[in-house]
Write an enzyme that holds these catalytic residues in place. Structure first.
Site, PDB file in Angstrom:
ATOM      1  N   LYS A   1     -76.088  -9.527  69.671  1.00 31.63           N
ATOM      2  CA  LYS A   1     -77.182 -10.462  69.919  1.00 31.63           C
ATOM      3  C   LYS A   1     -76.587 -11.854  69.996  1.00 31.63           C
ATOM      4  O   LYS A   1     -75.854 -12.270  69.097  1.00 31.63           O
ATOM      5  CB  LYS A   1     -78.242 -10.406  68.812  1.00 31.63           C
ATOM      6  CG  LYS A   1     -79.402 -11.365  69.061  1.00 31.63           C
ATOM      7  CD  LYS A   1     -80.473 -11.258  67.990  1.00 31.63           C
ATOM      8  CE  LYS A   1     -81.617 -12.220  68.280  1.00 31.63           C
ATOM      9  NZ  LYS A   1     -82.691 -12.154  67.255  1.00 31.63           N
TER      10      LYS A   1
ATOM     11  N   ASN B   1     -72.310 -17.542  71.126  1.00 34.59           N
ATOM     12  CA  ASN B   1     -70.873 -17.234  71.040  1.00 34.59           C
ATOM     13  C   ASN B   1     -70.353 -17.170  69.604  1.00 34.59           C
ATOM     14  O   ASN B   1     -69.172 -17.374  69.355  1.00 34.59           O
ATOM     15  CB  ASN B   1     -70.054 -18.261  71.845  1.00 34.59           C
ATOM     16  CG  ASN B   1     -70.536 -18.388  73.267  1.00 34.59           C
ATOM     17  OD1 ASN B   1     -70.756 -17.375  73.946  1.00 34.59           O
ATOM     18  ND2 ASN B   1     -70.738 -19.612  73.738  1.00 34.59           N
ATOM     19  N   ARG B   2     -71.227 -16.880  68.674  1.00 31.31           N
ATOM     20  CA  ARG B   2     -70.882 -16.761  67.259  1.00 31.31           C
ATOM     21  C   ARG B   2     -70.403 -18.083  66.651  1.00 31.31           C
ATOM     22  O   ARG B   2     -69.841 -18.094  65.554  1.00 31.31           O
ATOM     23  CB  ARG B   2     -69.814 -15.667  67.037  1.00 31.31           C
ATOM     24  CG  ARG B   2     -70.306 -14.240  67.359  1.00 31.31           C
ATOM     25  CD  ARG B   2     -71.440 -13.844  66.434  1.00 31.31           C
ATOM     26  NE  ARG B   2     -71.828 -12.465  66.565  1.00 31.31           N
ATOM     27  CZ  ARG B   2     -72.820 -12.018  67.331  1.00 31.31           C
ATOM     28  NH1 ARG B   2     -73.513 -12.875  68.067  1.00 31.31           N
ATOM     29  NH2 ARG B   2     -73.123 -10.742  67.392  1.00 31.31           N
ATOM     30  N   LEU B   3     -70.644 -19.194  67.338  1.00 27.25           N
ATOM     31  CA  LEU B   3     -70.264 -20.506  66.809  1.00 27.25           C
ATOM     32  C   LEU B   3     -71.482 -21.115  66.116  1.00 27.25           C
ATOM     33  O   LEU B   3     -72.046 -22.120  66.547  1.00 27.25           O
ATOM     34  CB  LEU B   3     -69.743 -21.403  67.929  1.00 27.25           C
ATOM     35  CG  LEU B   3     -68.484 -20.893  68.630  1.00 27.25           C
ATOM     36  CD1 LEU B   3     -68.070 -21.841  69.751  1.00 27.25           C
ATOM     37  CD2 LEU B   3     -67.347 -20.735  67.622  1.00 27.25           C
TER      38      LEU B   3
END
Length: 210
Positions: free
Chosen positions: A7, A187-189
């Site tokens: 996700k 982007n998991r940032l």
């Protein structure tokens, strides 16, 4: 497969310049938004305890929040009650998936005054009050029938009577020393900000890498 579940979080962001100076104010804002967005269980939180180096966790419900801390209620003789008696250092975790948000709390839990616990107990639905008497929480029981029989016993026992709070049931107040706010980002940032009490007992804020 599990490894293929993905996700990409992208609903919001955290801007450091807009953060309030204290975490409780920020938490209340996020909790209100979770309620407004109809999160399934907006007040559900994971309560983690640790005794002799062994961690344990379970879901409990937040029943109060103010400048003093986070409030929940339980049976003092339950497993978590006994653990809290041995070690009041706890962690709380809230997760609101619709808003892509998480809050982590570290603090110390202490029992609330009995009068405060009684006031809350009186506000509970009558069946929940009876349930507090009927359930020997965390103890082994022989069957579901035993639990149902206990409930029926107390229904009759308190018929046409006010139900007083059991002496082994009450509230805990968790005084926070750290509160981390996590906002999912692409982007998991992710955005992460940690509030912590410094040596002067004042809140400081630091950004954390995701």
């Amino acid at each position: 497969m599990l490894r293929d579940i993905r996700k990409n979080y992208q609903k919001s962001e955290l801007i450091e310049a807009k953060l309030p100076g204290e975490p409780i104010e920020f938490f209340q804002r996020w909790l209100n938004e979770a309620i407004q967005h109809e999160e399934e269980e907006p007040t559900a939180m994971t309560l983690s305890t640790a005794v002799n180096g062994e961690p344990d966790s379970r879901i409990v419900l937040l029943k109060g929040i103010d400048e003093s801390g986070f409030v929940f209620f339980t049976n003092y003789l339950s497993t978590k009650g006994k653990q809290l008696n041995e070690n009041g250092n706890v962690a709380l975790n809230f997760f609101w998936p619709k808003l892509e948000r998480q809050v982590r709390v570290k603090g110390f839990a202490r029992k609330m005054d009995d009068d405060q616990s009684s006031d809350y107990f009186k506000s509970r639905p009558r069946d929940s009050q009876i349930g507090a008497w009927a359930s020997p929480q965390s103890r082994e029981i022989s069957s579901r029938e035993e639990l149902d029989n206990n409930f029926e016993y107390y229904v009759k026992h308190f018929k046409k009577r006010e139900i007083n709070k059991p002496s082994n049931w009450g509230g805990y107040l968790v005084k926070a020393v750290e509160v981390e706010f996590w906002q999912g980002r692409p982007n998991r940032l992710h955005d992460r900000f940690r509030y912590f009490l410094n040596t002067e007992n004042a809140w400081e804020i630091k950004r954390l890498a995701p």
